[in-house]
Motif scaffolding. Structure first.
Motif, PDB file in Angstrom:
ATOM      1  N   ALA A 139       0.837  -1.210   0.000  1.00  0.00           N
ATOM      2  CA  ALA A 139       0.000   0.000   0.000  1.00  0.00           C
ATOM      3  C   ALA A 139       0.867   1.253   0.000  1.00  0.00           C
ATOM      4  O   ALA A 139       0.596   2.227  -0.706  1.00  0.00           O
ATOM      5  CB  ALA A 139      -0.929  -0.009   1.211  1.00  0.00           C
ATOM      6  N   SER A 140       1.944   1.221   0.819  1.00  0.00           N
ATOM      7  CA  SER A 140       2.844   2.371   0.884  1.00  0.00           C
ATOM      8  C   SER A 140       3.546   2.586  -0.456  1.00  0.00           C
ATOM      9  O   SER A 140       3.703   3.722  -0.919  1.00  0.00           O
ATOM     10  CB  SER A 140       3.876   2.156   1.994  1.00  0.00           C
ATOM     11  OG  SER A 140       4.806   3.207   2.033  1.00  0.00           O
ATOM     12  N   LYS A 175       2.422   1.688  -3.417  1.00  0.00           N
ATOM     13  CA  LYS A 175       1.443   2.227  -4.367  1.00  0.00           C
ATOM     14  C   LYS A 175       1.238   3.716  -4.155  1.00  0.00           C
ATOM     15  O   LYS A 175       1.134   4.494  -5.102  1.00  0.00           O
ATOM     16  CB  LYS A 175       0.114   1.485  -4.216  1.00  0.00           C
ATOM     17  CG  LYS A 175       0.132   0.062  -4.755  1.00  0.00           C
ATOM     18  CD  LYS A 175      -1.239  -0.581  -4.613  1.00  0.00           C
ATOM     19  CE  LYS A 175      -1.249  -1.992  -5.218  1.00  0.00           C
ATOM     20  NZ  LYS A 175      -2.582  -2.637  -5.070  1.00  0.00           N
ATOM     21  N   LYS A 176       1.187   4.102  -2.872  1.00  0.00           N
ATOM     22  CA  LYS A 176       1.011   5.525  -2.553  1.00  0.00           C
ATOM     23  C   LYS A 176       2.202   6.337  -3.055  1.00  0.00           C
ATOM     24  O   LYS A 176       2.039   7.417  -3.648  1.00  0.00           O
ATOM     25  CB  LYS A 176       0.846   5.700  -1.052  1.00  0.00           C
ATOM     26  CG  LYS A 176       0.601   7.131  -0.616  1.00  0.00           C
ATOM     27  CD  LYS A 176       0.409   7.211   0.881  1.00  0.00           C
ATOM     28  CE  LYS A 176       0.183   8.664   1.316  1.00  0.00           C
ATOM     29  NZ  LYS A 176       0.008   8.764   2.801  1.00  0.00           N
ATOM     30  N   ASP A 177       3.428   5.829  -2.802  1.00  0.00           N
ATOM     31  CA  ASP A 177       4.635   6.526  -3.268  1.00  0.00           C
ATOM     32  C   ASP A 177       4.675   6.596  -4.784  1.00  0.00           C
ATOM     33  O   ASP A 177       5.096   7.605  -5.366  1.00  0.00           O
ATOM     34  CB  ASP A 177       5.885   5.811  -2.745  1.00  0.00           C
ATOM     35  CG  ASP A 177       6.036   5.938  -1.233  1.00  0.00           C
ATOM     36  OD1 ASP A 177       6.783   5.125  -0.642  1.00  0.00           O
ATOM     37  OD2 ASP A 177       5.411   6.844  -0.646  1.00  0.00           O
ATOM     38  N   ALA A 216       2.074   6.604  -6.822  1.00  0.00           N
ATOM     39  CA  ALA A 216       1.097   7.599  -7.266  1.00  0.00           C
ATOM     40  C   ALA A 216       1.633   9.010  -7.083  1.00  0.00           C
ATOM     41  O   ALA A 216       1.473   9.880  -7.947  1.00  0.00           O
ATOM     42  CB  ALA A 216      -0.214   7.421  -6.489  1.00  0.00           C
ATOM     43  N   LYS A 217       2.302   9.231  -5.948  1.00  0.00           N
ATOM     44  CA  LYS A 217       2.879  10.560  -5.688  1.00  0.00           C
ATOM     45  C   LYS A 217       3.972  10.884  -6.710  1.00  0.00           C
ATOM     46  O   LYS A 217       4.042  11.999  -7.237  1.00  0.00           O
ATOM     47  CB  LYS A 217       3.469  10.584  -4.278  1.00  0.00           C
ATOM     48  CG  LYS A 217       4.097  11.922  -3.905  1.00  0.00           C
ATOM     49  CD  LYS A 217       4.663  11.880  -2.501  1.00  0.00           C
ATOM     50  CE  LYS A 217       5.340  13.215  -2.149  1.00  0.00           C
ATOM     51  NZ  LYS A 217       5.943  13.172  -0.793  1.00  0.00           N
TER      52      LYS A 217
END
Length: 257
Positions: free
Chosen positions: A51-52, A54-56, A58-59
């Protein structure tokens, strides 16, 4: 009696065997539970990491998109500036041609006046000739001033165009340029000089600041005005505090023409 004893012994032995088996099974169960809990923890950790990530990702994708948009905008602004500079240079060339034509016409008129003087001008025409001569001289002075302004503008535009085309381009300044520091601000590292557009100073030109022949700093011109210019101290070139009265000379003098 003996049979009872044997039976009791057999039962006790069976119970002991069952107890031992239970203990072993329980140990295996505990091991399996421990492995299950460990795998569950590792799975949860892996999910959190995923999840982390994927978040990174996307950022990072958003930052990349923003950077591409900014780059495209900067490219458009640069292209527009280059086009504007080319237009201004073309206009300056046209104005110079018009000026040369006007100067030629003035010279021809002056030659005609000289020819008339040699032939002898009637008295009643002398005043008209003098007035016309004054007008021509005034026109010549105005044209020379305009030519000076146009040449200065052309130099600025040419300098700006060269900087856009070549990132390593070094702005040359007149070799005979000499100036003095009028104001020095050590807090913000900027100075005001007593030389400007009239003396051939150009934006992004570099000057060496010296005091009694000793180098104090190198500055880069940011703003040019008539008879004045503002410059900032270049990083890594501040060898001492600049004070009012320090002298400046070009760091990259233009070749003598």
């Amino acid at each position: 009696m003996f049979i009872r004893i044997c039976l009791i012994v057999a039962i006790v032995a069976g119970l002991a065997t069952a107890g031992i088996s239970f203990i072993k099974v329980k140990e295996k169960i505990d091991v399996v539970k421990s492995q299950r809990d460990q795998e569950k923890g590792e799975k949860e950790t892996a999910q959190k990491n995923l999840a982390s990530t994927k978040k990174d990702l996307a950022k990072t994708e958003k930052e990349l998109k923003d950077t591409k948009d900014e780059l495209a905008s900067a490219q458009q602004e640069r292209d527009k500036a280059v086009a504007d500079a080319a237009t201004q240079i073309k206009r300056a060339g046209q104005l110079k041609d018009e000026l040369d034509k006007t100067v030629g016409e003035r010279d021809k008129a002056q030659a005609d006046l000289a020819a008339w003087a040699a032939l002898g001008i009637p008295v009643n025409q002398v005043k008209a000739v003098i007035d016309q001569t004054k007008e021509l001289l005034l026109e010549r002075a105005v044209l020379l001033d305009e030519k000076k302004v146009l040449m200065s503008a052309n130099n600025r535009l040419d300098n700006e165009l060269r900087r856009y085309r070549d990132k390593d381009y070094v702005v040359p300044l007149p070799s005979k340029l000499r100036g003095t520091v009028l104001v020095a601000d050590p807090k913000w590292d900027f100075v005001i000089l007593d030389v400007g557009d009239d003396q051939g100073v150009l934006e992004f030109g570099e000057l060496l600041v010296n005091r009694n022949g000793k180098l104090v700093a190198k500055v880069i011109v940011r703003t040019v005005q008539k008879g004045r210019s503002i410059a900032n101290v270049m990083p890594g070139w501040k060898l001492g505090d600049i004070t009012e009265g320090d002298q400046v000379i070009p760091a990259h003098p233009a070749p003598a023409s």
